[in-house]
Structure formats: C-alpha cells, structure tokens
Write a protein that holds these residues in place. Structure first.
Motif, short mmCIF file in Angstrom:
data_model
loop_
_atom_site.label_atom_id
_atom_site.label_comp_id
_atom_site.label_asym_id
_atom_site.label_seq_id
_atom_site.Cartn_x
_atom_site.Cartn_y
_atom_site.Cartn_z
N ARG A 91 0.24 10.22 57.73
CA ARG A 91 1.29 10.96 57.01
C ARG A 91 1.99 11.93 57.95
O ARG A 91 3.23 12.01 57.98
N LEU A 92 1.21 12.66 58.76
CA LEU A 92 1.80 13.62 59.70
C LEU A 92 2.64 12.93 60.78
O LEU A 92 3.69 13.42 61.17
N GLU A 93 2.17 11.77 61.23
CA GLU A 93 2.94 10.99 62.22
C GLU A 93 4.26 10.52 61.62
O GLU A 93 5.31 10.55 62.29
N LYS A 94 4.23 10.10 60.37
CA LYS A 94 5.44 9.66 59.68
C LYS A 94 6.45 10.81 59.57
O LYS A 94 7.64 10.63 59.82
N ILE A 95 5.95 11.98 59.22
CA ILE A 95 6.81 13.16 59.12
C ILE A 95 7.38 13.51 60.50
O ILE A 95 8.57 13.78 60.64
N GLU A 96 6.53 13.49 61.51
CA GLU A 96 6.97 13.82 62.87
C GLU A 96 8.02 12.82 63.36
O GLU A 96 9.02 13.21 63.97
N ASN A 97 7.83 11.54 63.10
CA ASN A 97 8.81 10.53 63.50
C ASN A 97 10.14 10.73 62.76
O ASN A 97 11.21 10.57 63.36
N ALA A 98 10.07 11.09 61.49
CA ALA A 98 11.29 11.36 60.73
C ALA A 98 12.00 12.58 61.30
O ALA A 98 13.23 12.60 61.40
N LYS A 99 11.24 13.58 61.68
CA LYS A 99 11.82 14.81 62.26
C LYS A 99 12.51 14.49 63.58
O LYS A 99 13.63 14.96 63.84
N ILE A 100 11.87 13.70 64.42
CA ILE A 100 12.45 13.32 65.70
C ILE A 100 13.77 12.58 65.49
O ILE A 100 14.77 12.89 66.13
N ALA A 101 13.77 11.62 64.57
CA ALA A 101 15.00 10.87 64.29
C ALA A 101 16.08 11.79 63.73
O ALA A 101 17.25 11.70 64.14
#
Length: 135
Positions: free
Chosen positions: A17-27
């Motif tokens: 879940r945290l990786e998904k949020i981090e990837n969304a933030k990066i994008a």
C-alpha cells in the motif's frame, strides 16, 4: 450486538500500500513539475534523501512531544522545549540546504510547484481516505 472486527493489515500488505502511494506521489509530482528525464534522474535521489532526513527529524520531534510532563521538573520541561526548538531549527536548516541542492537541478518555479504539489497530493490522499472510510 456483534461488533465488526477491524481488518488488520499484514506487513506485506502495508508495504504494498505504501509503495503504491509513493509511486502515485512520484507520478503526480513528476507531472506537476514537468520534469525532463534528465531532471528526474537527478531530482529524485535528492528528494528521497531529503525526505529520509526530514522524516528522522520529525520522528525525534514527535517522541519529544510524547514525553510525560507530569513526571518532569520545570528544568527538564524547559530543556525539552529547547530541544524541540533545536529540532525545528534543524528542519529549517535542512530546508535551506536542500533548496540550494534542488535549484541546481530544477528551476525556482519548479521548486515552488514542488511545495504546492506535495500539499495537493496530501490533500488528495486525505480526501480519498475519507471517501473510502465512508463506504
């Protein structure tokens, strides 16, 4: 009345879940800043390093806030307050240091957009969490 048990997230699920949020933030930030591939390659390591250092300072500051004031003398409380100010100053010093480093990679306008985009992303995330908790 039967109470619904709260769902307990596994460490693997939390990490995903945290990786998904981090990837969304990066994008989100990459798009908002219109980073070129060359800028992105230089920007993200600096950004990640800054966030790691900032997180550590905030963690230490949070632990100071959780101290039990009832068991402390006035001198201990004063020392704790001074330590908090010291950590806040270190946060400002960190911001100044990394502003200079960012400006070697991105423009001042992009840096201003970075700060705005971080707030927008956090706001979006909180709105989505509120929406999903109502379901």
């Amino acid at each position: 009345m039967a109470q619904a048990q709260k769902y307990k997230e596994t460490p693997e699920e939390k990490k995903a879940r945290l990786e998904k949020i981090e990837n969304a933030k990066i994008a989100f930030i990459t798009e908002k800043l219109s980073l070129t591939p060359e800028q992105a390659q230089r920007f993200w390591p600096i950004y990640n390093e800054y966030n790691t250092k900032r997180y550590e300072l905030k963690r230490k500051l949070r632990s100071l806030r959780e101290e039990n004031l009832n068991n402390q003398s006035n001198e201990q409380v004063k020392a704790s307050l001074e330590t908090r100010l010291s950590y806040r100053q270190r946060e400002l010093d960190l911001d100044n240091e990394y502003m200079d480093r960012y400006l070697r990679v991105i423009s001042p306008k992009q840096l201003a957009l970075l700060y705005r985009s971080e707030r927008e992303f956090t706001k979006l995330l909180l709105e989505r969490l509120q929406t999903s908790s109502r379901r």
